[in-house]
Design a protein around this motif. Structure first.
Motif, PDB file in Angstrom:
ATOM      1  N   ALA A 382       0.902  -1.304   0.034  1.00  0.00           N
ATOM      2  CA  ALA A 382      -0.006  -0.124  -0.054  1.00  0.00           C
ATOM      3  C   ALA A 382       0.998   1.300   0.060  1.00  0.00           C
ATOM      4  O   ALA A 382       0.516   2.333   0.674  1.00  0.00           O
ATOM      5  CB  ALA A 382      -0.921   0.061   1.241  1.00  0.00           C
ATOM      6  N   GLY A 383       1.916   1.034  -0.708  1.00  0.00           N
ATOM      7  CA  GLY A 383       2.861   2.443  -1.040  1.00  0.00           C
ATOM      8  C   GLY A 383       2.163   3.188  -2.379  1.00  0.00           C
ATOM      9  O   GLY A 383       1.164   2.906  -2.617  1.00  0.00           O
ATOM     10  N   ALA A 384       3.042   3.822  -2.726  1.00  0.00           N
ATOM     11  CA  ALA A 384       2.528   4.687  -3.907  1.00  0.00           C
ATOM     12  C   ALA A 384       2.073   3.961  -5.011  1.00  0.00           C
ATOM     13  O   ALA A 384       0.990   4.104  -5.753  1.00  0.00           O
ATOM     14  CB  ALA A 384       3.692   5.711  -4.367  1.00  0.00           C
ATOM     15  N   ALA A 385       2.770   2.915  -5.543  1.00  0.00           N
ATOM     16  CA  ALA A 385       2.393   2.329  -6.539  1.00  0.00           C
ATOM     17  C   ALA A 385       0.966   1.339  -6.366  1.00  0.00           C
ATOM     18  O   ALA A 385       0.149   1.382  -7.268  1.00  0.00           O
ATOM     19  CB  ALA A 385       3.503   1.362  -7.132  1.00  0.00           C
ATOM     20  N   GLY A 386       1.101   0.798  -5.227  1.00  0.00           N
ATOM     21  CA  GLY A 386      -0.002  -0.063  -4.966  1.00  0.00           C
ATOM     22  C   GLY A 386      -1.256   0.503  -4.571  1.00  0.00           C
ATOM     23  O   GLY A 386      -2.317   0.227  -4.983  1.00  0.00           O
ATOM     24  N   GLN A 408       0.080   1.175   8.088  1.00  0.00           N
ATOM     25  CA  GLN A 408      -0.712   2.390   7.674  1.00  0.00           C
ATOM     26  C   GLN A 408      -0.261   2.460   6.327  1.00  0.00           C
ATOM     27  O   GLN A 408       0.713   1.801   5.977  1.00  0.00           O
ATOM     28  CB  GLN A 408      -0.091   3.838   8.254  1.00  0.00           C
ATOM     29  N   ILE A 409      -0.944   3.375   5.321  1.00  0.00           N
ATOM     30  CA  ILE A 409      -1.073   3.415   3.940  1.00  0.00           C
ATOM     31  C   ILE A 409       0.155   4.276   3.864  1.00  0.00           C
ATOM     32  O   ILE A 409       0.822   4.978   4.673  1.00  0.00           O
ATOM     33  CB  ILE A 409      -2.289   4.195   3.565  1.00  0.00           C
ATOM     34  N   GLY A 410       0.717   4.172   2.746  1.00  0.00           N
ATOM     35  CA  GLY A 410       2.116   5.111   2.221  1.00  0.00           C
ATOM     36  C   GLY A 410       3.323   4.560   2.072  1.00  0.00           C
ATOM     37  O   GLY A 410       4.162   5.032   1.173  1.00  0.00           O
ATOM     38  N   GLY A 411       3.503   3.250   2.645  1.00  0.00           N
ATOM     39  CA  GLY A 411       4.854   2.774   2.319  1.00  0.00           C
ATOM     40  C   GLY A 411       6.155   3.843   2.658  1.00  0.00           C
ATOM     41  O   GLY A 411       5.798   4.400   3.801  1.00  0.00           O
ATOM     42  N   GLN A 412       6.953   3.922   1.876  1.00  0.00           N
ATOM     43  CA  GLN A 412       8.089   4.550   1.957  1.00  0.00           C
ATOM     44  C   GLN A 412       7.860   6.244   2.150  1.00  0.00           C
ATOM     45  O   GLN A 412       8.540   7.246   2.444  1.00  0.00           O
ATOM     46  CB  GLN A 412       9.271   4.346   1.246  1.00  0.00           C
ATOM     47  N   LEU A 413       6.668   6.527   1.546  1.00  0.00           N
ATOM     48  CA  LEU A 413       6.167   7.915   1.686  1.00  0.00           C
ATOM     49  C   LEU A 413       6.244   8.503   3.098  1.00  0.00           C
ATOM     50  O   LEU A 413       6.285   9.634   3.245  1.00  0.00           O
ATOM     51  CB  LEU A 413       4.778   8.058   1.045  1.00  0.00           C
ATOM     52  N   ASN A 414       5.935   7.445   4.027  1.00  0.00           N
ATOM     53  CA  ASN A 414       5.930   7.757   5.197  1.00  0.00           C
ATOM     54  C   ASN A 414       7.199   8.320   5.793  1.00  0.00           C
ATOM     55  O   ASN A 414       7.468   8.811   6.903  1.00  0.00           O
ATOM     56  CB  ASN A 414       5.445   6.959   6.229  1.00  0.00           C
ATOM     57  N   ASP A 661      11.220   6.583  -5.580  1.00  0.00           N
ATOM     58  CA  ASP A 661      10.856   7.124  -7.019  1.00  0.00           C
ATOM     59  C   ASP A 661       9.423   7.055  -7.033  1.00  0.00           C
ATOM     60  O   ASP A 661       8.935   6.091  -7.648  1.00  0.00           O
ATOM     61  CB  ASP A 661      11.532   6.619  -7.971  1.00  0.00           C
ATOM     62  N   ALA A 662       8.536   8.058  -6.449  1.00  0.00           N
ATOM     63  CA  ALA A 662       7.292   8.024  -6.315  1.00  0.00           C
ATOM     64  C   ALA A 662       6.537   8.276  -7.652  1.00  0.00           C
ATOM     65  O   ALA A 662       5.682   7.846  -7.997  1.00  0.00           O
ATOM     66  CB  ALA A 662       6.801   8.796  -5.376  1.00  0.00           C
ATOM     67  N   LYS A 663       7.419   8.982  -8.367  1.00  0.00           N
ATOM     68  CA  LYS A 663       6.715   9.362  -9.617  1.00  0.00           C
ATOM     69  C   LYS A 663       6.682   8.172 -10.601  1.00  0.00           C
ATOM     70  O   LYS A 663       5.449   8.098 -11.214  1.00  0.00           O
ATOM     71  CB  LYS A 663       7.928  10.386 -10.325  1.00  0.00           C
ATOM     72  N   ARG A 664       7.822   7.426 -10.623  1.00  0.00           N
ATOM     73  CA  ARG A 664       7.837   6.302 -11.476  1.00  0.00           C
ATOM     74  C   ARG A 664       6.700   5.282 -11.089  1.00  0.00           C
ATOM     75  O   ARG A 664       5.766   4.549 -11.757  1.00  0.00           O
ATOM     76  CB  ARG A 664       9.068   5.681 -11.663  1.00  0.00           C
ATOM     77  N   ALA A 665       6.691   5.157  -9.673  1.00  0.00           N
ATOM     78  CA  ALA A 665       5.617   3.992  -9.196  1.00  0.00           C
ATOM     79  C   ALA A 665       4.181   4.238  -9.365  1.00  0.00           C
ATOM     80  O   ALA A 665       3.506   3.560  -9.563  1.00  0.00           O
ATOM     81  CB  ALA A 665       6.002   3.854  -7.702  1.00  0.00           C
ATOM     82  N   ILE A 666       3.749   5.817  -9.166  1.00  0.00           N
ATOM     83  CA  ILE A 666       2.566   6.179  -9.315  1.00  0.00           C
ATOM     84  C   ILE A 666       2.170   5.853 -10.933  1.00  0.00           C
ATOM     85  O   ILE A 666       1.260   5.512 -11.250  1.00  0.00           O
ATOM     86  CB  ILE A 666       2.240   7.389  -8.847  1.00  0.00           C
ATOM     87  N   ASP A 667       3.145   6.364 -11.809  1.00  0.00           N
ATOM     88  CA  ASP A 667       2.711   6.493 -13.154  1.00  0.00           C
ATOM     89  C   ASP A 667       2.407   4.879 -13.780  1.00  0.00           C
ATOM     90  O   ASP A 667       1.443   4.357 -14.265  1.00  0.00           O
ATOM     91  CB  ASP A 667       3.780   6.826 -14.083  1.00  0.00           C
ATOM     92  N   GLN A 668       3.498   3.775 -13.178  1.00  0.00           N
ATOM     93  CA  GLN A 668       3.420   2.486 -13.111  1.00  0.00           C
ATOM     94  C   GLN A 668       1.880   2.071 -13.055  1.00  0.00           C
ATOM     95  O   GLN A 668       1.188   1.390 -13.702  1.00  0.00           O
ATOM     96  CB  GLN A 668       4.531   1.987 -12.698  1.00  0.00           C
ATOM     97  N   GLY A 669       1.554   2.468 -11.710  1.00  0.00           N
ATOM     98  CA  GLY A 669       0.453   1.744 -10.876  1.00  0.00           C
ATOM     99  C   GLY A 669      -0.903   2.169 -12.012  1.00  0.00           C
ATOM    100  O   GLY A 669      -1.818   1.601 -12.097  1.00  0.00           O
ATOM    101  N   ALA A 670      -0.896   3.674 -12.302  1.00  0.00           N
ATOM    102  CA  ALA A 670      -1.897   4.034 -12.976  1.00  0.00           C
ATOM    103  C   ALA A 670      -2.078   3.371 -14.406  1.00  0.00           C
ATOM    104  O   ALA A 670      -3.372   2.945 -14.897  1.00  0.00           O
ATOM    105  CB  ALA A 670      -1.848   5.604 -13.117  1.00  0.00           C
ATOM    106  N   ARG A 671      -0.996   3.494 -15.105  1.00  0.00           N
ATOM    107  CA  ARG A 671      -1.138   2.807 -16.333  1.00  0.00           C
ATOM    108  C   ARG A 671      -1.435   1.269 -16.285  1.00  0.00           C
ATOM    109  O   ARG A 671      -2.173   0.844 -17.083  1.00  0.00           O
ATOM    110  CB  ARG A 671       0.313   2.959 -17.215  1.00  0.00           C
ATOM    111  N   LEU A 672      -0.908   0.651 -15.460  1.00  0.00           N
ATOM    112  CA  LEU A 672      -1.346  -0.949 -15.158  1.00  0.00           C
ATOM    113  C   LEU A 672      -2.807  -0.993 -14.832  1.00  0.00           C
ATOM    114  O   LEU A 672      -3.558  -1.827 -15.617  1.00  0.00           O
ATOM    115  CB  LEU A 672      -0.594  -1.505 -14.030  1.00  0.00           C
ATOM    116  N   ALA A 673      -3.457  -0.360 -14.070  1.00  0.00           N
ATOM    117  CA  ALA A 673      -4.787  -0.268 -13.683  1.00  0.00           C
ATOM    118  C   ALA A 673      -5.622  -0.076 -14.868  1.00  0.00           C
ATOM    119  O   ALA A 673      -6.897  -0.444 -14.946  1.00  0.00           O
ATOM    120  CB  ALA A 673      -4.923   0.299 -12.451  1.00  0.00           C
TER     121      ALA A 673
END
Length: 676
Positions: A382-386, A408-414, A661-673
């Protein structure tokens, strides 16, 4: 009854009315240069649908020599006018209004054709400008006025004349860049002549019933910048020349003071705009680091401006205004001012986007359409990508189970959110936690699923993140050695002298964290931040620069930051923010050493040498050694699933460990979903 009555109040300009006090400020996205006008129109139309009162485009060049770079977009032909009409029609159909920014870069133009008041090279461009003669100045004025007339023909509701941030018109205003002795220089009246004449000619070209915004530099933040009296005088002249609205510009691009990065306090410069209130009778807009409706409402309530400019928040969430108006402010995707996908992309020659919202500027190709067949999506991590996978999949109609072994939510963003200057990550994590409170998402925290828990899912996504890399240094198991995780998650005792091994993003963040020792971040204390960076009241000091320079608080520790590479430390940090991180640590007297070999860790500190020949053996005396030597993917569960013949998608740090690298993680997650 709205929570934001001032922000949502209409603004009557006489010949037209804006539906609220929100301006989407100009951003150079690179979309116009793609020449895909449906894509450009979709970007702006979506934000018009989202309720913004008035939008301003990215800077359009009035001529070749004024373009920010060769080939920069502008209105040069009938074909250009027709293409831009596609954009304005779509915006108007969506109920919005849009102005075109006219931006002449002057000596900032990345081109050998650049021109300026004097032949003084900019520190941010390799090309020395040509000094304009009288005919050349007249050409620039005429070209800007022509661009404004063409904007009206293309259906725009107005133009913004860019007169700040150190661009062309701003360059005429100060002796720093204007050494002329003719009627365009020398005296204050002569230096102010060009912007006033430009506004007068633009008004003449477009008529009275057309919005004319002038972007005024209210604090230059450079040596020999404008005095406050000069700013006020220019504002009055610009109003008299025909401007409808004055917009706030803060700092030149070459200024060595951050103005829009995440470490800058929210609404850090609204006090400057407030000083102009009452000095002119036309509306005044304030800007910079305003990213929530609460902050925007407070700025208006404090009398700092008549209108609020927010730019990047509309990359993060195109429906910012509509959500605020509907009482759904907690659902607004937050702009964290990281610059990673917007400004860093712009200065890297890429299409802009947003770390938080990968659809920004990609609306036509990254779509979250309703799924034809709802499926069960299992997401581990449940980090940025998940979290991104879970949010997008649920939005599209899928049923999601989201696991994380943490509570908690957020992974290494925390960990990111505890770094001084990165407090915006708190809001990002809170928003993610709010968005997974969705009827189609079953969140299971404090639980690490096994293979059997995932067999029945239609799609399995592994977003389990990273683990610290083992640097293999002799003595690293000693009691004086900590991982960055030990430090950033709190509780670990750290000595007065610290050696930080690894100078990537995490190394810099850890060093910054340790300089503060739990003290209040200056990002949360505007007065302290202004002292730290040497910002003064422009009424007291020309250009808004403190004569004594920056006055940071001393570091809580003596810190040495080291790396194996011989290149400058921080070279690979963000294109537009790396200098800020380096300067922040330098002001705290953090020692930065590159090209080292880590020989061994001993009770007295860290033994190093230099180069392939392992020369100059040196002891870095330290009470604590902190390991920030990179990460490796956490792939154990993915490997176990593959061994059982269960297909899975591996994303984020579990796929490629590259800092946090939250940018890459979030982009990857969005494009996969978006593909499920």
């Amino acid at each position: 009854m709205t929570d934001y009555p001032r922000l949502l109040e209409p603004l009557d300009l006489g010949f037209t009315t804006l539906r609220n006090r929100v301006l989407m400020g100009s951003m150079h996205t690179g979309l116009e240069e793609t020449k895909d006008w449906n894509r450009v129109a979709t970007f702006y139309a979506e934000r018009a649908e989202g309720g913004v009162g008035l939008m301003v485009t990215g800077g359009m060049s009035p001529n070749r020599e004024g373009g920010v770079f060769p080939g920069a977009a502008g209105l040069f032909s009938d074909a250009d006018i027709a293409n831009h009409r596609t954009v304005t029609d779509r915006v108007h159909d969506a109920g919005g209004k849009i102005a075109m920014q006219i931006l002449h870069a002057g000596r900032y133009a990345y081109s050998p054709e650049c021109v300026a008041p004097s032949p003084i090279k900019s520190p941010i461009s390799p090309f020395p400008p040509k000094e304009l003669d009288e005919d050349g100045i007249e050409k620039q004025i005429a070209d800007i006025a022509t661009a404004a007339a063409r904007a009206r023909e293309a259906g725009y509701d107005g133009v913004e004349v860019m007169g700040s941030e150190g661009y062309f018109l701003n360059q005429f205003l100060v002796e720093h860049t204007n050494k002329r002795t003719d009627r365009w220089g020398d005296s204050l009246e002569n230096r102010q002549r060009l912007p006033v004449e430009v506004v007068r000619r633009v008004r003449e070209a477009v008529g009275d019933d057309f919005i004319l915004i002038y972007r005024l530099s209210m604090i230059d933040l450079i040596p020999k910048g404008q005095t406050w009296d000069e700013v006020v005088a220019l504002a009055g002249k610009i109003e008299a020349a025909g401007a409808t609205i004055l917009n706030t510009g803060i700092g030149w691009h070459e200024a060595r003071i951050p103005t829009i990065a995440t470490s800058v306090p929210r609404r850090a410069f609204t006090w400057v705009t407030k000083k102009l209130m009452g000095e002119v009778s036309i509306p005044v807009i304030t800007s910079n680091r305003i990213n929530t409706p609460e902050v925007a409402e407070a700025v208006l309530a404090d009398g700092c401006a008549d209108m609020i400019s927010m730019a990047r928040p509309f990359l993060a969430d195109s429906h910012f205004v509509a959500k605020a108006a509907a009482g759904r402010a907690a659902e607004i995707a937050p702009c964290i001012a990281c610059n990673q996908a917007c400004l860093d992309h712009t200065f890297g020659g890429k299409i802009s986007s947003c770390l938080v919202n990968p659809r920004a500027c990609h609306e036509t190709e990254l779509r979250y359409d309703p799924a034809e067949t709802p499926r069960h999506v299992a997401v581990v991590g449940a980090g940025a990508a998940g979290v991104t996978v879970a949010m997008v999949a649920a939005e599209r109609g899928h049923r999601v189970t989201l696991w994380d072994k943490a509570e908690q939510i957020g992974g290494q963003l925390n960990m990111a959110k505890v770094i001084p200057g990165k407090e915006e990550f708190v809001g990002l994590v809170d928003w993610m936690a709010r968005m997974v409170e969705h009827p189609s998402i079953d969140v299971r925290l404090g639980t690490a699923p096994g293979v059997d828990d995932l067999r029945a899912a239609d799609e399995v996504v592994i977003a389990t993140g990273v683990s610290p890399r083992d640097p293999g240094i002799e003595g690293q198991d000693g009691p004086n050695v900590l991982s960055y995780i030990d430090v950033l998650r709190g509780g670990a005792e750290v000595g007065a002298r610290v050696a930080v091994i690894g100078a990537g993003g995490i190394g810099f963040d850890t060093a910054d964290f340790l300089t503060h020792d739990g003290g209040e971040s200056t990002t949360e204390d505007l007065d302290a931040w202004l002292r730290e960076w040497g910002v003064a009241d422009p009424e007291d000091h020309r250009g808004g620069l403190e004569p004594e320079g920056p006055r940071p608080e001393p570091s809580a520790r003596h810190i040495t930051l080291l790396q194996r590479k011989s290149e400058k430390l921080g070279k690979r940090l963000g294109k537009t923010t790396g200098w800020i991180h380096r300067a922040s640590l330098a002001m705290k007297d953090v020692q930065m050493v590159g090209g080292v070999n880590y020989e061994r860790i001993v009770p007295e500190g860290l033994e190093i040498s230099f180069g392939e020949a392992r020369e100059r053996p040196t002891l870095i005396e330290a009470d604590t050694i902190v390991l920030c030597a990179g990460q490796v993917p956490e792939r154990g569960l993915a490997d176990a699933l593959e061994a059982e013949g269960i297909a899975c998608h591996v994303i984020g740090g579990a796929d490629v460990a590259a800092e946090l690298d939250a940018k890459r993680a979030i982009d990857q997650g969005a494009r996969l979903a978006a593909t499920f």
